[in-house]
Design an enzyme around this catalytic site. Sequence first.
Site, mmCIF file in Angstrom:
data_model
loop_
_atom_site.group_PDB
_atom_site.id
_atom_site.type_symbol
_atom_site.label_atom_id
_atom_site.label_comp_id
_atom_site.label_asym_id
_atom_site.label_seq_id
_atom_site.Cartn_x
_atom_site.Cartn_y
_atom_site.Cartn_z
ATOM 1 N N CYS A 52 -14.724 115.796 -10.210
ATOM 2 C CA CYS A 52 -15.512 116.659 -9.640
ATOM 3 C C CYS A 52 -14.400 117.750 -8.992
ATOM 4 O O CYS A 52 -13.366 117.666 -8.462
ATOM 5 C CB CYS A 52 -16.135 116.064 -8.124
ATOM 6 N N CYS A 59 -13.912 117.937 -5.304
ATOM 7 C CA CYS A 59 -12.836 116.673 -4.904
ATOM 8 C C CYS A 59 -11.228 117.234 -5.180
ATOM 9 O O CYS A 59 -10.478 116.980 -4.606
ATOM 10 C CB CYS A 59 -13.498 115.474 -5.400
ATOM 11 N N ASP A 115 -14.846 131.521 -1.448
ATOM 12 C CA ASP A 115 -15.225 131.533 -2.846
ATOM 13 C C ASP A 115 -14.519 132.433 -3.967
ATOM 14 O O ASP A 115 -14.262 133.449 -3.408
ATOM 15 C CB ASP A 115 -16.795 132.105 -2.792
ATOM 16 N N HIS A 130 -17.392 113.056 -1.133
ATOM 17 C CA HIS A 130 -18.020 113.479 -2.173
ATOM 18 C C HIS A 130 -19.658 113.168 -2.124
ATOM 19 O O HIS A 130 -20.064 112.069 -2.101
ATOM 20 C CB HIS A 130 -17.693 113.038 -3.700
ATOM 21 N N ASN A 142 -27.446 125.214 -2.092
ATOM 22 C CA ASN A 142 -28.082 125.155 -3.238
ATOM 23 C C ASN A 142 -28.448 123.744 -3.539
ATOM 24 O O ASN A 142 -27.579 122.944 -3.558
ATOM 25 C CB ASN A 142 -27.884 125.802 -4.312
ATOM 26 N N HIS A 152 -21.081 118.989 -5.871
ATOM 27 C CA HIS A 152 -20.405 118.576 -4.484
ATOM 28 C C HIS A 152 -21.284 119.489 -3.353
ATOM 29 O O HIS A 152 -20.968 120.537 -3.652
ATOM 30 C CB HIS A 152 -19.262 118.539 -4.443
ATOM 31 N N HIS A 203 -22.117 121.597 -0.465
ATOM 32 C CA HIS A 203 -21.313 122.852 -0.136
ATOM 33 C C HIS A 203 -22.264 123.799 0.475
ATOM 34 O O HIS A 203 -23.289 124.017 0.064
ATOM 35 C CB HIS A 203 -20.435 123.408 -1.144
ATOM 36 N N HIS A 207 -22.455 127.529 1.583
ATOM 37 C CA HIS A 207 -22.059 129.228 1.391
ATOM 38 C C HIS A 207 -22.092 129.811 2.956
ATOM 39 O O HIS A 207 -23.198 129.957 3.521
ATOM 40 C CB HIS A 207 -22.926 130.043 0.642
HETATM 41 P P1 AMP Z 1 -23.349 126.985 -6.166
HETATM 42 O O1 AMP Z 1 -23.882 127.832 -7.548
HETATM 43 O O2 AMP Z 1 -24.291 126.886 -4.944
HETATM 44 O O3 AMP Z 1 -23.359 125.363 -6.971
HETATM 45 O O4 AMP Z 1 -22.097 127.424 -5.688
HETATM 46 C C1 AMP Z 1 -20.830 127.070 -6.460
HETATM 47 C C2 AMP Z 1 -19.874 128.177 -6.030
HETATM 48 O O5 AMP Z 1 -18.589 127.605 -6.177
HETATM 49 C C3 AMP Z 1 -20.150 129.524 -6.654
HETATM 50 O O6 AMP Z 1 -20.214 130.464 -5.601
HETATM 51 C C4 AMP Z 1 -18.565 129.696 -7.241
HETATM 52 O O7 AMP Z 1 -18.377 130.977 -6.994
HETATM 53 C C5 AMP Z 1 -17.775 128.655 -6.634
HETATM 54 N N1 AMP Z 1 -16.294 128.181 -7.112
HETATM 55 C C6 AMP Z 1 -16.337 127.871 -8.518
HETATM 56 N N2 AMP Z 1 -15.231 127.375 -8.753
HETATM 57 C C7 AMP Z 1 -14.503 127.673 -7.514
HETATM 58 C C8 AMP Z 1 -13.103 127.620 -7.331
HETATM 59 N N3 AMP Z 1 -12.205 127.124 -8.246
HETATM 60 N N4 AMP Z 1 -12.682 127.952 -6.089
HETATM 61 C C9 AMP Z 1 -13.535 128.707 -5.293
HETATM 62 N N5 AMP Z 1 -14.826 128.708 -5.566
HETATM 63 C C10 AMP Z 1 -15.218 128.344 -6.650
#
Ligand code: AMP
Length: 113
Positions: free
Chosen positions: A4, A7, A30, A46, A86, A97, A99, A101
């Site tokens: 993950c 993680c 982000d 997780h 989402n 995982h 999260h 925003h």
């Molecule tokens: P979601 O589309 O709701 O699953 O959001 C996932 C978010 O993770 C997106 O806004 C990506 O830009 C962000 N993301 C993906 N990889 C990373 C990373 N390594 N560091 C920070 N944000 C990330």
Amino acid sequence: MSDCLFCKIVAGDIPSSKVYEDESVYAFRDINPMAPVHILVIPKLHLESVNAVNTANSAVLSHIFEVIPQIAKSEGLENGYRVITNCGEDGCQSVKHLHFHLLGGKKLSESLD
Ligand code: AMP
């Protein structure tokens, strides 16, 4: 979970721009910001999505919503902000995982779709 992305970020195996951490919550910027302030707030535990929340693990959710206003204040979001999670395919969840925003720093779009 060993495969993950978030993680691995919590474990420090993948770098992140950390803005907050405590025993159960981690928050970082982000990598592809959609607003001047775009922070992801996650449980260290997780959980795949909001669908994985149950009575045994839901305390971390209330804690996340205690932490979010603290982060918003420290980021200068006195004029308001948006919190989004989402879930699944139709929700366009790309990282499996849970999260949240945290978006702000400008007048956000009224559209949520
Ligand atoms: P979601 O589309 O709701 O699953 O959001 C996932 C978010 O993770 C997106 O806004 C990506 O830009 C962000 N993301 C993906 N990889 C990373 C990373 N390594 N560091 C920070 N944000 C990330």
